[in-house]
Design a protein around this motif. Sequence first.
Motif, PDB file in Angstrom:
ATOM      1  N   VAL A   2       0.844  -1.184   0.000  1.00  0.00           N
ATOM      2  CA  VAL A   2       0.000   0.000   0.000  1.00  0.00           C
ATOM      3  C   VAL A   2       0.882   1.238   0.000  1.00  0.00           C
ATOM      4  O   VAL A   2       1.806   1.360   0.809  1.00  0.00           O
ATOM      5  N   ALA A   3       0.598   2.158  -0.899  1.00  0.00           N
ATOM      6  CA  ALA A   3       1.346   3.413  -0.959  1.00  0.00           C
ATOM      7  C   ALA A   3       0.831   4.370   0.107  1.00  0.00           C
ATOM      8  O   ALA A   3      -0.385   4.535   0.275  1.00  0.00           O
ATOM      9  N   ILE A   4       1.748   4.961   0.824  1.00  0.00           N
ATOM     10  CA  ILE A   4       1.391   5.905   1.880  1.00  0.00           C
ATOM     11  C   ILE A   4       1.643   7.318   1.359  1.00  0.00           C
ATOM     12  O   ILE A   4       2.744   7.641   0.915  1.00  0.00           O
ATOM     13  N   THR A   5       0.621   8.160   1.421  1.00  0.00           N
ATOM     14  CA  THR A   5       0.751   9.519   0.925  1.00  0.00           C
ATOM     15  C   THR A   5       1.456  10.392   1.964  1.00  0.00           C
ATOM     16  O   THR A   5       1.657   9.994   3.108  1.00  0.00           O
ATOM     17  N   GLU A   6       1.812  11.589   1.529  1.00  0.00           N
ATOM     18  CA  GLU A   6       2.474  12.531   2.434  1.00  0.00           C
ATOM     19  C   GLU A   6       1.526  12.971   3.558  1.00  0.00           C
ATOM     20  O   GLU A   6       1.952  13.164   4.693  1.00  0.00           O
ATOM     21  N   LYS A   9       1.570  10.322   6.204  1.00  0.00           N
ATOM     22  CA  LYS A   9       2.802  10.393   7.002  1.00  0.00           C
ATOM     23  C   LYS A   9       2.709  11.518   8.027  1.00  0.00           C
ATOM     24  O   LYS A   9       3.097  11.342   9.188  1.00  0.00           O
TER      25      LYS A   9
END
Length: 129
Positions: A2-6, A9
């Motif tokens: 899963v890609a974590i967005t800014e 974060k």
Amino acid sequence: MVAITEFQKIGVGLMGFGLFFLLFGVLLYFDSVLLAFGNILFLTGLTFIIGFRRTAHFFFQRHKFRGSFFFLGGVSLVLCRWPIIGMLVESYGFVLLFKSFFPMALGFVLSAVNIPFLKAFVSSSSSMV
């Protein structure tokens, strides 16, 4: 994966600081400023992680209304400088909101951590013999 967005974060950081300030506020005899700051950071971090629409949907579901009412009421009591009563009300609301999540979290912790005494206790209490 899963890609974590800014934004997510940033939300994790805000929630971490929020939990730190909540813990520090409780350790300093329910300091209302630290507790209020921790609550604001925690809720802001949650909003950054899952988004505004999903946060509103989570808190304002029909079957979670009582838990949301107590949790957000406790936050507002802490903001009004009644920290002990506010944290008690907020804790009750937290338990009502996440009561369906606790068994799953306990099962995950027991499967992830190998604690022989605790595993023996849980497995013996669930057997019918």
